[in-house]
Structures are given as structure tokens and as C-alpha cells.
Design an enzyme around this catalytic site. Structure first.
Site, PDB file in Angstrom:
ATOM      1  N   HIS B 399       0.003   1.298  -1.436  1.00 53.75           N
ATOM      2  CA  HIS B 399      -0.114   0.340  -0.601  1.00 53.75           C
ATOM      3  C   HIS B 399      -0.481   0.953   0.811  1.00 53.75           C
ATOM      4  O   HIS B 399      -0.983   0.292   1.690  1.00 53.75           O
ATOM      5  CB  HIS B 399       0.739  -0.929  -0.479  1.00 53.75           C
ATOM      6  CG  HIS B 399       0.273  -2.220  -0.384  1.00 53.75           C
ATOM      7  ND1 HIS B 399      -0.553  -2.483   0.516  1.00 53.75           N
ATOM      8  CD2 HIS B 399       0.625  -3.432  -1.051  1.00 53.75           C
ATOM      9  CE1 HIS B 399      -1.045  -3.810   0.732  1.00 53.75           C
ATOM     10  NE2 HIS B 399      -0.098  -4.193  -0.531  1.00 53.75           N
ATOM     11  N   ARG B 400      -0.112   1.970   1.205  1.00 58.22           N
ATOM     12  CA  ARG B 400      -0.266   2.709   2.496  1.00 58.22           C
ATOM     13  C   ARG B 400      -1.854   3.021   2.700  1.00 58.22           C
ATOM     14  O   ARG B 400      -2.327   2.979   3.665  1.00 58.22           O
ATOM     15  CB  ARG B 400       0.683   3.833   2.619  1.00 58.22           C
ATOM     16  CG  ARG B 400       2.087   3.568   2.555  1.00 58.22           C
ATOM     17  CD  ARG B 400       2.865   4.963   2.500  1.00 58.22           C
ATOM     18  NE  ARG B 400       2.399   5.683   1.228  1.00 58.22           N
ATOM     19  CZ  ARG B 400       2.747   7.050   0.880  1.00 58.22           C
ATOM     20  NH1 ARG B 400       3.801   7.630   1.807  1.00 58.22           N
ATOM     21  NH2 ARG B 400       2.377   7.745   0.076  1.00 58.22           N
TER      22      ARG B 400
END
Lengths: 322, 426
Positions: B399-400
Site C-alpha cells: 500500500h505504500r
């Protein structure tokens, strides 16, 4: 210290016991004949027919009467002429004598003493060694004296005992001599005796096989090996601790039992040893037992069925290379 | 006759390797191709196979030592070259004869003598076969004595307490550098000591298992995973695959379902390069090439070697590369870059009848695609109920690097390509 035979030591113990009014002796030929092995010779004259009772050939009745008398507060000593005839009294012994305390929640005690004669040289139905069988019955105590000292000491403990006791005397040991002190002593149940100390191998035996073990120890000594000989003295309760302690020292052990090997007492002891002292063993736990055959009538053949020092030496060689 | 075994080159850039563990001890017989050691490169731990038959006569490198490629690590001698293995017939009969002179000679006795005459090396050729009495074993442990160095003098060659005591007095059989394997094992008493009956076997952690543990823990601790799943109608893809595999052009290079998924992923990655990236402190690093890692379940554990430079490879080339990769992974001949060069991974459990699952991202990658089985299922096509070859895929993404909507688009693109499989042939 006076020397006497096992026969004399037992007689001495019984005479002592008879000073207690509750004690009486019954059995086949114990009275006028003086006992098949002459243990109670002269007792009838000395103590009278009320206390020395000849019985019919009816072992179940004899043990049953003993159990009943014991329940009623007496201290009966029942002589069964040979252990072979004990089979007829197994129900009274196993189902009644051994169970009464448990089934009555401790209200009834059966302090009966059963003297019987094991081993011998009389063929298939008279040369058996069932003392190990009785040792498997909870509720019984089984004494196996191999010396006059132990015979007297164990008789004394048996008379004091509040539960049924089977004393298995060996037919071939009655004439064995040994020192017996004048002063009072007792040999408690469940206390084995180290007959000879050694550090290289433990030999465990009872009754006549103790003598075999001692001969083996002599032969090993000629090879520079020291055997420790343990005389169990009672089979139930069994003094496993003394055996284990010895095995931890010697790392090698052979159990000698005159009875048949299959399902026999030796196997029980072997199992206890390996369960407890496995990490101390330097090889398999050995056993040398009577051959799994009915005892032959021929004396020479019978001698080959019973464990001999030669067979024990052979086993020791195979298992331990000694 | 002796053959030197050297530190192998397991990757074009491998300079040195660490000898992790000897699987055989000195004196053990070894066969060509038999694993004898574990060697760790900076990429992976690989089993090292002997390339000679014989007896491992000398170990030259201790466990834990790092040596340069090409340096000798062990010597394999011909059987019987330095040590006798089985007692020869003539020896046996000679022993028997000697014994026979004694009046009480018995078969067990002569066997015993023969056993005792066996060389130490023979006995230690397989540790499990050493006969040791319980007390001797215990004593050897206490005295830190290597049982494989002791000659048993008991019946059947059993090592007895006396043998251990004698060895202890001589001091020759201490567990030392001569027997590094033993030393290593004994330094982990928990793995050897008798355990309470309630505990089962304690499996020692291999380097491989350590690495898997390290990587997956790092991944789950550092990477905020999210997951996007979709169903893919594989009916057309399966038909295309069947047709391709029947054609002459694909003779010798059969296309698997996984090859189609690899190709679809490559094309989707070209369209969405943020899934072919790594999160770094400096920024999101987009990779210059697409290297598809394939999760492979090997005997020792999980490996994710990569097909390198997939960008321009055709389906057929990918199929060939995938098969080659699998074979070399089994053979232990992967190149170093293939161990760690992956930029995106596919984990396919389709062969196990798995409807769907979610995979752990293999750092420093940003995503992994988990593929389930292709199964016939009733599906609505328009307003009609029909039977189709269906397959679930689940994307795990960092998700980064990418958000859920990106994941949905990526998965949608994979699905579009697989449901229009001719696009995979462009």
C-alpha cells in the site's frame, strides 16, 4: 553364632510363633508324620492336636479354613506339601485371601500364613516353581528365603503380618546351612540382600538360583570380573530399588529364575530394570530361566532344564562379551 | 585416484561461498550427485553435490567458513583407497580360523571379532548404524566423545562403556575439528537430549527455513499488504492453450496455464509499471525490466526464482524460460541473479485444487499474484447460465506503493488479457 539348616530355622520360627495362642498349624502330614520335609517333627507331641492338625488331602479346604480362621481372629499357618498342589487352592488364595481386605473396605483382615515347597526333583507335576505366579497377585506377600537366617527372619515377619503371606521354601534347600544369631531379628518383606558385592555385572536371583548366581560369580572372578549377586528374598513386595542401584553401578545385569521363561517373573524384573535404568545399561538385560518344557522325570534331564552356571555364563558372554 | 571438491560457482557473480553444514562426515561413502554439504552464497543456501564416487576422506573447510570459489573444500578418495570398508572374505575366514583354535569358539564370538576389526571409518559411514549401549552413549555425551571415532569391542561390535572410558583416557576421540558435524550437533543440546514423552520431534531449523522465516516476517512487519481478488473466465484461454499445444509451432514447448498468467502479468505490468517497483526511502523505484518470480515448492522449502527480462518475451519464449527455470531450480544450477532478481511474483497453487488464497509479498517487490485452480463452474454469461472454466486470482500489493484502486485496475487488466487470450499472442 550357631549354625543351622533352613529346616531347623523354620522349625525354630514356627515354635516361636506357637507361643502365641492364636497360632495353629494345619496341613497334610504335619502332625504324626512330622511334615513331609520334617519341619514340624515333634510338634504334635509338643503342642498337641488342637494346634498341630493333620488335614485330609484337600488343599482348597485347607487354605479356605485358614482364611476363615484368620478372618475370625486366629493366626493360622497352613502347610501345603508342595507348590504344585497350591493350584487346587488358587481360588481360596487369589479370590478370597488376597481380596478380603479390599472388598470389605479394610474391615476384614486375613492374616493367614501359607507355607509351601517349591522346586524339587520329582518330575513334571512335582518340580514346578509357581512362586512367581503368586507374586503377580495384589493383596499377597511372597517370601522366598534362601538361607536359614532369612528363613527365620521372614517367618517372624510373616507371623506379624496382617495380610496373607505365601512362604515358598525350596525343596532342595532344606539342608542348606548358615549362621543364625541368637538375638532376635526380623527380615522385612521387600528388602533384597546383596549376597556378594561386585562392580562388573549384577546377577539377580531367588531361592536355589542364588547358589547358581554365586557359582557364576566364582567363575567370573577367575576371569577377573566381579559379579554382584542379589538375593530378592521376597518377590512381592519386590525390592526393585536395590537391583536398580546395583545396575547403575555395574551397567550389566542378568536375572536368573528357575521357573519357565514365558510370562515368568524374570520378564517382569527385566522390564522394570530397563524402564528405570535404561541409560545405565551396557547391553541388553539378560534372563536365564527354566526351559519352557515340563520338567523331565530323569534326574539328569531335569538338571539340564534348570538354569545352570554354564548357561548363565553363556548368556553373559553373548550379551556382554565377558 | 583422490578427487578434490572445490567451492562451486553458483551464479556468474559469485565470488565466495560459506560452508554452512557438512551433510556427510569424514569417512562416509559418497556417490556422485549425492548432496554432501550446504553452501550459502549471498543469495541462497544450496546443497552441494559430490561430483565423484568414493569415500569422503578429508574435509578441508570447517562449517561456517567462507572460502573463495575454486578453493578445495574436501577430498573424495576411491573406496578402499585409504581405508578398508567391509571386511574381506579372506580376513573373515582368517578371524574364524584364529577363533576356531579355541575350544569354545562359537559363531557369535567370531562375528564379534570381525566386527571389532572393522575400521572406525566403516562404522561411521552411517551414524545411525553405530551400535552403542545406552550407558556408553550417555557417557560419551558427558565426556564429549565422538562415538564415530570409537571401535566397539562388545558383542556384534557394540560400543560399550569400557570402550568410551578407554577412548576418554586416550583422549583421541574428543569431538573436535576433526568431526565438525558432530561438534555442531552437540552444541545444540536441545536437539539431541532425550525429551519428555509429550514432545514430538524437534526439527532443526535449516538455513533455508531461517531465510524463509526472515523474509516473510520482514514482509509482514514492514509491508502494509492489501488484497484484491477477481474471478477470471479461463474458458477461451484454455481453448487457446489446447490449440497452441496441438500446433507444430509449439511442439516441444507446451504452454501451461501458468505461462498464460505470466504473460498476462507481464503485459499488465507494462501498462501499470508501479506494480513492477520497490518502495525505498528515496522514492518508489520503478524497475527497468520485468522479472517474474515464480514461487516454487522445493523439498527444502520455498524458492522464488525469477524469469529474467520478460518484457519482450513471447508466450512461447516465456513457456520455455519457465520450464528451464524449474528444471534448473531442481538441479540446483540457478544463476545468482535469478535467486533475488524478481520484480513481481506469481504464486500458483492451481495444481492443488485451491479455490483461492492470498500470498505474502516477497520484498523488495511490491506485489504478488496468487492463483487458484481452474475449475468448471456454472456462471451467468449475459442472462444465460452456462458452464465455464473459472479461476480466482488475488493480488497482494504494497500500500505504500499503490492504492486499492490501482490494484483493482491491475487485476482487471490481467483478467481482460486472460479472457481475451489472443492478446497474449501479440
Amino acid at each position: 553364632m550357631p549354625e543351622m539348616t533352613i529346616r531347623e530355622a523354620i522349625s525354630k520360627g514356627l515354635r516361636e510363633a506357637l507361643t502365641d495362642d492364636r497360632v495353629f498349624i494345619m496341613g497334610e502330614d504335619v502332625g504324626s508324620y512330622g511334615g513331609a520335609y520334617a519341619v514340624t517333627k515333634g510338634f504334635l507331641e509338643e503342642f498337641g492336636p488342637q494346634r498341630i492338625m493333620d488335614t485330609p488331602i484337600a488343599e482348597s479346604v485347607m487354605v479356605g479354613a485358614g482364611v476363615g480362621a484368620a478372618m475370625g481372629g486366629m493366626k493360622p499357618i497352613v502347610e501345603i506339601m508342595t507348590i504344585n498342589f497350591m493350584l487346587l487352592a488358587l481360588d481360596q488364595l487369589v479370590n478370597h485371601a488376597a481380596k478380603m481386605r479390599y472388598m470389605s473396605n479394610g474391615q476384614i483382615e486375613v492374616p493367614v500364613v501359607i507355607r509351601t515347597v517349591t522346586g524339587g526333583q520329582l518330575g513334571a507335576t512335582h518340580s514346578q516353581n509357581f512362586e512367581g505366579w503368586f507374586a503377580s497377585v495384589p493383596g499377597l506377600k511372597v517370601a522366598v528365603p534362601s538361607t536359614p537366617y532369612d528363613a527365620l527372619g521372614l517367618i517372624r515377619s510373616s507371623i506379624k503380618e496382617r495380610d496373607p503371606v505365601v512362604i515358598a521354601e525350596h525343596a532342595m534347600l532344606y539342608g542348606a546351612k548358615g549362621e543364625v544369631p541368637d538375638e532376635h531379628y526380623e527380615v522385612p518383606f521387600g528388602q533384597a540382600k546383596i549376597r556378594r558385592e561386585g562392580k562388573d555385572i549384577t546377577l539377580v536371583a531367588h531361592l536355589r538360583m542364588v547358589n547358581v548366581a554365586l557359582k557364576v560369580a566364582d567363575q567370573l572372578a577367575e576371569k577377573g570380573k566381579e559379579a554382584e549377586v542379589i538375593d530378592l528374598r521376597s518377590l512381592r513386595p519386590l525390592d526393585v530399588d536395590t537391583v536398580i542401584k546395583s545396575v547403575k553401578k555395574t551397567n550389566r545385569v542378568v536375572v536368573i529364575d528357575e521357573n519357565w521363561q514365558t510370562g515368568g517373573f524374570a520378564g517382569e524384573l527385566v522390564s522394570s530394570i530397563q524402564e528405570t535404568a535404561f541409560d545405565h545399561l551396557d547391553g541388553p538385560v539378560g534372563r536365564v530361566c527354566g526351559l519352557d518344557v515340563p520338567a523331565p522325570y530323569s534326574r539328569k534331564l531335569e538338571a539340564s532344564v534348570v538354569p545352570t552356571p554354564e548357561r548363565v555364563m553363556e548368556t553373559i558372554g553373548q550379551l556382554y562379551g565377558l | 585416484m583422490a578427487t578434490e571438491l572445490t567451492m562451486p560457482q553458483m551464479g556468474y557473480d559469485m565470488q565466495q561461498g560459506t560452508l554452512v553444514r557438512w551433510l556427510k562426515s569424514e569417512g562416509a561413502s559418497v556417490k556422485k550427485g549425492e548432496p554432501i554439504a550446504e553452501i550459502e552464497t549471498d543469495k541462497a543456501v544450496v546443497e552441494f553435490q559430490s561430483y565423484a564416487d568414493g569415500v569422503l576422506s578429508k574435509i578441508l573447510v570447517k562449517e561456517g567458513t567462507t572460502v573463495e570459489v575454486g578453493k578445495a573444500i574436501a577430498v573424495v578418495g576411491a573406496p578402499g583407497e585409504t581405508v578398508a570398508d567391509k571386511p574381506s572374505e579372506s580376513k573373515k575366514s582368517e578371524e574364524t580360523k584364529t577363533e576356531a583354535n579355541k575350544p569354545e569358539a562359537q559363531s557369535t564370538r567370531s562375528e564379534e571379532v570381525v566386527s571389532a576389526e572393522r575400521s572406525t571409518v566403516d562404522i561411521s559411514s552411517s551414524d545411525g548404524d553405530i551400535k552403542v549401549s545406552p550407558v556408553a552413549r550417555k557417557l560419551a555425551d558427558e565426556m564429549n566423545i565422538d562415538l564415530s571415532q570409537i571401535k566397539g569391542t562388545g558383542p556384534g561390535g557394540r560400543i560399550t562403556k569400557d570402550d568410551v572410558v578407554t577412548a576418554g583416557e586416550k583422549g583421541g576421540a574428543k569431538r573436535t575439528e576433526q568431526a565438525p558435524v558432530k561438534e555442531k550437533v552437540s552444541s545444540k543440546p536441545a536437539a539431541e537430549a532425550p525429551k519428555p514423552a509429550t514432545l514430538g520431534e524437534l526439527i532443526p531449523i535449516t538455513k533455508m527455513r531461517q531465510q524463509i522465516a526472515r523474509v516473510t516476517v520482514k514482509s509482514k512487519q514492514e509491508i502494509p499488504h492489501y488484497y484484491v481478488s477477481t474471478e477470471v473466465d479461463m474458458t477461451q484461454a484454455m481453448q487457446l492453450r489446447a490449440q497452441l499445444n496441438q500446433s507444430d509451432e509449439f511442439k516441444g514447448t507446451k504452454v501451461s496455464v501458468n505461462d498464460l498468467i505470466v504473460k498476462a502479468s507481464v503485459e499488465a505490468l507494462k501498462k501499470y509499471p508501479k506494480f513492477n517497483a520497490s518502495y525505498t526511502d528515496e522514492g518508489i523505484q520503478i524497475h527497468g525490466s520485468i522479472n517474474i518470480g515464480l514461487a516454487m515448492s522445493m523439498e527444502q522449502g520455498l524458492m522464488v526464482p525469477a524469469i529474467m527480462n520478460c518484457d519482450d518475451k513471447t508466450l512461447k519464449e516465456l513457456a520455455a524460460a519457465s520450464r528451464d527455470l524449474g528444471e534448473r531450480a531442481k538441479g540446483g544450477t540457478l544463476r545468482a541473479e535469478e535467486y533475488t532478481g524478481g520484480t513481481f511474483a506469481i504464486s500458483n497453487l492451481g495444481m492443488f485444487d485451491v479455490s483461492s488464497f492470498i500470498a505474502v509479498i516477497h520484498p523488495p517487490q511490491a506485489a504478488v499474484l496468487a492463483v487458484g485452480s481452474v475449475t468448471k463452474r456454472p456462471v451467468a454469461r449475459g442472462d444465460e447460465l452456462t458452464i465455464a472454466d473459472m479461476m480466482n486470482v488475488t493480488l497482494s500489493a504494497d500500500h505504500r506503493v499503490v492504492d486499492g484502486a490501482d490494484g483493482a485496475m491491475f487485476v482487471g487488466e490481467v483478467k481482460r488479457l486472460l479472457q481475451n487470450p489472443f492478446l497474449l499472442l501479440l
